[in-house]
Design a protein around this motif. Structure first.
Motif, PDB file in Angstrom:
ATOM      1  N   LEU A 191      41.834  80.299 -46.914  1.00 48.07           N
ATOM      2  CA  LEU A 191      40.721  81.943 -47.192  1.00 48.07           C
ATOM      3  C   LEU A 191      39.477  82.129 -45.765  1.00 48.07           C
ATOM      4  O   LEU A 191      39.973  83.562 -45.704  1.00 48.07           O
ATOM      5  CB  LEU A 191      39.879  81.348 -48.131  1.00 48.07           C
ATOM      6  N   GLN A 192      38.683  81.349 -45.024  1.00 44.42           N
ATOM      7  CA  GLN A 192      37.817  81.310 -43.892  1.00 44.42           C
ATOM      8  C   GLN A 192      38.786  81.694 -43.322  1.00 44.42           C
ATOM      9  O   GLN A 192      38.119  83.235 -42.581  1.00 44.42           O
ATOM     10  CB  GLN A 192      37.608  80.520 -44.075  1.00 44.42           C
ATOM     11  N   PHE A 213      42.148  83.386 -43.159  1.00 45.23           N
ATOM     12  CA  PHE A 213      42.051  85.079 -43.464  1.00 45.23           C
ATOM     13  C   PHE A 213      41.151  85.600 -43.283  1.00 45.23           C
ATOM     14  O   PHE A 213      41.493  87.029 -43.321  1.00 45.23           O
ATOM     15  CB  PHE A 213      43.023  85.171 -45.174  1.00 45.23           C
ATOM     16  N   TYR A 214      39.603  85.042 -43.748  1.00 41.56           N
ATOM     17  CA  TYR A 214      38.451  86.247 -43.536  1.00 41.56           C
ATOM     18  C   TYR A 214      38.273  86.613 -42.071  1.00 41.56           C
ATOM     19  O   TYR A 214      38.514  87.637 -42.033  1.00 41.56           O
ATOM     20  CB  TYR A 214      37.340  86.009 -44.046  1.00 41.56           C
ATOM     21  N   LEU A 215      37.945  84.918 -41.197  1.00 42.29           N
ATOM     22  CA  LEU A 215      38.093  86.177 -40.193  1.00 42.29           C
ATOM     23  C   LEU A 215      38.809  87.053 -39.288  1.00 42.29           C
ATOM     24  O   LEU A 215      39.042  87.632 -38.974  1.00 42.29           O
ATOM     25  CB  LEU A 215      37.905  84.601 -38.969  1.00 42.29           C
ATOM     26  N   MET A 216      40.222  86.320 -39.445  1.00 42.51           N
ATOM     27  CA  MET A 216      41.454  86.628 -38.874  1.00 42.51           C
ATOM     28  C   MET A 216      41.747  88.813 -39.211  1.00 42.51           C
ATOM     29  O   MET A 216      41.483  89.396 -38.806  1.00 42.51           O
ATOM     30  CB  MET A 216      42.623  85.759 -38.915  1.00 42.51           C
ATOM     31  N   SER A 217      40.943  89.261 -40.830  1.00 40.40           N
ATOM     32  CA  SER A 217      41.016  90.313 -40.904  1.00 40.40           C
ATOM     33  C   SER A 217      39.917  90.643 -40.713  1.00 40.40           C
ATOM     34  O   SER A 217      40.019  91.740 -40.695  1.00 40.40           O
ATOM     35  CB  SER A 217      41.254  90.515 -42.360  1.00 40.40           C
ATOM     36  N   LYS A 227      44.154  84.120 -34.434  1.00 42.22           N
ATOM     37  CA  LYS A 227      44.092  82.844 -34.998  1.00 42.22           C
ATOM     38  C   LYS A 227      43.203  81.157 -34.475  1.00 42.22           C
ATOM     39  O   LYS A 227      42.688  80.866 -34.919  1.00 42.22           O
ATOM     40  CB  LYS A 227      45.645  82.625 -34.998  1.00 42.22           C
ATOM     41  N   LEU A 231      36.028  79.425 -34.042  1.00 36.68           N
ATOM     42  CA  LEU A 231      34.790  79.715 -34.075  1.00 36.68           C
ATOM     43  C   LEU A 231      34.391  78.609 -35.998  1.00 36.68           C
ATOM     44  O   LEU A 231      33.223  78.236 -35.745  1.00 36.68           O
ATOM     45  CB  LEU A 231      34.452  80.705 -34.877  1.00 36.68           C
ATOM     46  N   ILE A 232      35.492  78.487 -36.641  1.00 36.55           N
ATOM     47  CA  ILE A 232      35.051  77.688 -37.827  1.00 36.55           C
ATOM     48  C   ILE A 232      34.674  75.925 -36.904  1.00 36.55           C
ATOM     49  O   ILE A 232      33.692  74.846 -37.838  1.00 36.55           O
ATOM     50  CB  ILE A 232      36.161  77.237 -38.416  1.00 36.55           C
TER      51      ILE A 232
END
Lengths: 261, 432
Positions: B383-384, B386-390, B395, B401-402
């Motif tokens: 979900l993290q 997904f959030y960043l890519m949104s 990717k 970043l994570i």
């Protein structure tokens, strides 16, 4: 910049083999603000997540084009690059990355290498938008959504929208958990974006946000599809009378997904 | 394949080696005693990691390299210490030999001794004898004994009573041949003194099997403060055994900041004894495992003194097929009333085959204390992603970043800007 267009035709979406969206049609053009209303469990949030490409949602059939291109073929980041934005109902918290660093990475992701936004320009923009949203500047240096209150997260979603300047934004229950002051601030942010080059889809339970953002079109969702559409007056009637009259009109006993008429 | 753990080194070799370097008799004697132990003691037994096939004992043992001027230093080394103006207090050991040294006059004038260990053994015999192989005992196991038998050189840093050094003292241990890296560091800070020491280990040999056997002994006298920063970046060819130990007297503080980025198999022990009442230690570690490497990290604190406090914070990222064991041990001894121990180990795994195991262990022999621990092992949250890519982030960039975000709570608390930057740089290279 040309006016955006999002066209959804007969969309079906499942999660873990359970069909939630059951044949949905919708078209949004630049300059238009649409609102999708409906009780809980009717598939509103599923629609927004599926449009953005959430990994858990599977589009089983139908077609979605964004500015003429097949949206469903695109990766999540490509959808964003194409100008789609989703303000999430429950934004993730990411530790160790400041809001500012995250936003700068996102802005630069859209730009060519060597054409990154200058730090000064970025800070200027960020300060301006944060002031507009009445956000404390300290938020720029806090870790992304970490420890933010519900209202702070929602404001942060709108901040991201304003910084990234999408062509089409979906706001998924941006009003839930907001007090009236925060609601006004969020509305101010959306109204600021209003232009022929910007389209917006607001997903909400309540009419109150629509007091501050006047929609062009209002749709009611039940059982995984749009069952009624109209103008702003439809939202007002829903606020005054609830959803029962629609259910009666359409012969729907249970509006939630999985309960057929 | 079985590794021959019998020693290639005998009494004649050790005598010859020690004499050729004109070592003082006491050091030669220490080496010979250690040799006997090395021949008989068992190997160390790191918890949950099998090391019987690792090569710690077969290597080329030699010191080469010559003294050079600053601008003749290898580029890799210069990149670590900056310009000549920045590197005012620095020792560089290249392939076991001190090749460059600088120490400011005003630091010397305060009575600070900073020199290579061999020189210190000759010129400051009493001081060196007081500290060498004390925090780490010769007879702990075969490898500590082997270390005492064969260490090539290292650093000796002595800070007299009440001297507070503001500028950091730096060291670079650089190996660009196939020989083993046997390095020994002694840091003694007398009562009420204060010092920051930063070391970088760097090697380039990815292919030939070699070994590193490293010991650091840190002593903080009453009221002293020691900040010890280390960035380990040894290449794949090196199998490493590293012990960094400290002991803190009354009200003393030892702060460890360790970036452990070796590419080869590694056993690391970082232990602090809080001897005096009111003593304090804080040990922060970041690590990234990649390739097929296996690592075992122990972070260990013994609270002996009353009101002593110890904190362990470890964050590790595991990629590819890498696997690591993280053992955090807080041992509160009987009588250490009102003391406090706390530890956190977090592991992020980036691939299906990566393994991480975090074991927080609290051993408490006293009632009137407080202690706590937290541990987590997990994968990147989809979900993290997904959030960043949104938001349009790719990717690869979202993952980057994570990872930085995951390591940030440790990196951001590192004592010096230069160490921080160095860590970010190494992390960047390793996660790409």
């Amino acid at each position: 910049m040309s006016a955006p267009n999002l066209k959804i035709e007969d969309l079906r979406v499942s999660i873990e083999d359970k069909e939630i969206i059951k044949g949905l049609d919708l078209e949004i053009n630049g300059g238009e603000i649409h609102a999708i209303m409906g009780p809980n469990g009717t598939g509103k949030s599923t629609l927004s997540a599926a449009l953005m490409g959430h990994p858990k949602y599977e589009v089983t059939s139908g077609k979605v084009t964004f500015n003429g291109e097949d949206l469903l073929e695109m990766e999540v980041d490509e959808r964003a690059q194409a100008g789609l934005f989703l303000a999430m109902q429950y934004p993730s918290e990411v530790s160790g990355i400041t809001n500012a660093d995250f936003l700068r990475s996102a802005i630069n992701a859209k730009r060519e290498e060597g054409d990154e936004i200058s730090l000064m320009k970025f800070i200027r923009e960020l300060d301006k938008k944060m002031d507009h949203l009445e956000m404390d500047n300290a938020f720029a240096h806090r870790y992304l959504n970490e420890g933010f209150s519900g209202g702070e997260k929602k404001r942060n979603e709108i901040l991201q929208m304003m910084m990234l300047e999408p062509k089409l934004a979906i706001l998924d229950e941006i009003d839930s958990g907001l007090d009236i002051d925060a609601l006004k601030v969020v509305a101010k942010g959306v109204n600021e974006m209003r232009s022929p080059d910007f389209g917006c889809l607001i997903i909400t339970h309540y009419q109150r946000l629509l007091n501050y953002i006047t929609p062009d079109k209002v749709h009611v969702m039940m059982q995984g599809r749009i069952v009624k559409s109209g103008g702003p007056e439809l939202a007002q009637r829903l606020e005054a009378e609830g959803y029962d009259w629609i259910k009666e009109e359409l012969g729907i006993k249970d509006e939630t997904v999985g309960q057929e008429a | 394949m079985s590794v021959d753990t019998s020693l290639r080194f005998d009494k004649d070799y050790v005598n010859g080696f020690s004499s050729s370097r004109q070592e003082p008799a006491w050091l030669q004697e220490l080496r010979l005693q250690a040799l006997e132990l090395a021949q008989n003691l068992p190997m160390p037994k790191p918890d949950k990691t099998k090391i019987d096939k690792w090569n710690f004992t077969d290597f080329k043992h030699e010191a080469t390299g010559n003294a050079v001027a600053f601008n003749e230093l290898p580029e890799d080394v210069k990149a670590l210490i900056g310009s000549e103006e920045d590197a005012k207090n620095v020792l560089v050991i290249h392939n076991g030999t001190p090749v460059y040294f600088a120490l400011e006059q005003e630091v010397k004038d305060q009575g600070v001794i900073y020199t290579d260990l061999l020189t210190a053994a000759k010129e400051h015999e009493d001081l060196v004898k007081k500290y060498i192989m004390k925090a780490v005992a010769v007879d702990e196991n075969r490898l500590t004994a082997l270390h005492a038998t064969l260490f090539l050189n290292g650093a000796f840093l002595y800070v007299p009573k009440n001297v507070e050094l503001s500028a950091p003292i730096q060291a670079v241990y650089y190996q660009d041949n196939e020989a083993a890296l046997f390095n020994h560091v002694i840091l003694a800070a007398e009562d009420n003194s204060s010092v920051t020491y930063v070391e970088n280990y760097l090697s380039t040999n990815d292919n030939t099997e070699s070994a590193a056997n490293i010991v650091s002994e840190v002593y903080a006298g009453a009221g002293a403060k020691v900040v010890y920063g280390a960035v380990d970046n040894l290449a794949k060819g090196m199998t490493t055994y590293v012990n960094r130990r400290g002991s803190a007297e009354k009200d003393a503080r030892i702060e460890w900041a360790l970036g452990q980025f070796n590419d080869g198999n590694t056993v690391s022990d970082n232990t602090t004894h809080l001897i005096g009442d009111g003593s304090f230690t804080d040990t922060k570690t970041v690590t990234i495992g990649r390739g097929d490497q296996k690592q075992n990290f122990v972070a260990q604190i013994f609270n002996h003194g009353k009101h002593s406090e110890g904190y362990i914070l470890t964050h590790g990222v595991m990629k590819d097929n890498a696997s690591s064991i993280f053992n955090g041990i807080t041992k509160i001894e009987h009588g250490a009333t009102k003391s406090h121990g706390e530890q956190t180990e977090r592991v992020l795994m980036l691939s299906e085959k990566a393994r991480g195991d975090a074991n927080p262990i609290l051993l408490i022999d006293e009632d009137d204390v407080t202690a706590g621990h937290a541990a987590s092992v997990g994968r990147i949250d989809p979900l993290q992603m997904f959030y960043l890519m949104s938001r349009g982030i790719s990717k690869a960039e979202a993952e980057r970043l994570i990872i930085h975000g995951f390591l940030a709570p440790v990196v951001s608390q590192m004592p010096l800007e230069s160490v921080k930057n160095r860590l970010v740089e190494v992390i960047e290279r390793k996660v790409r």
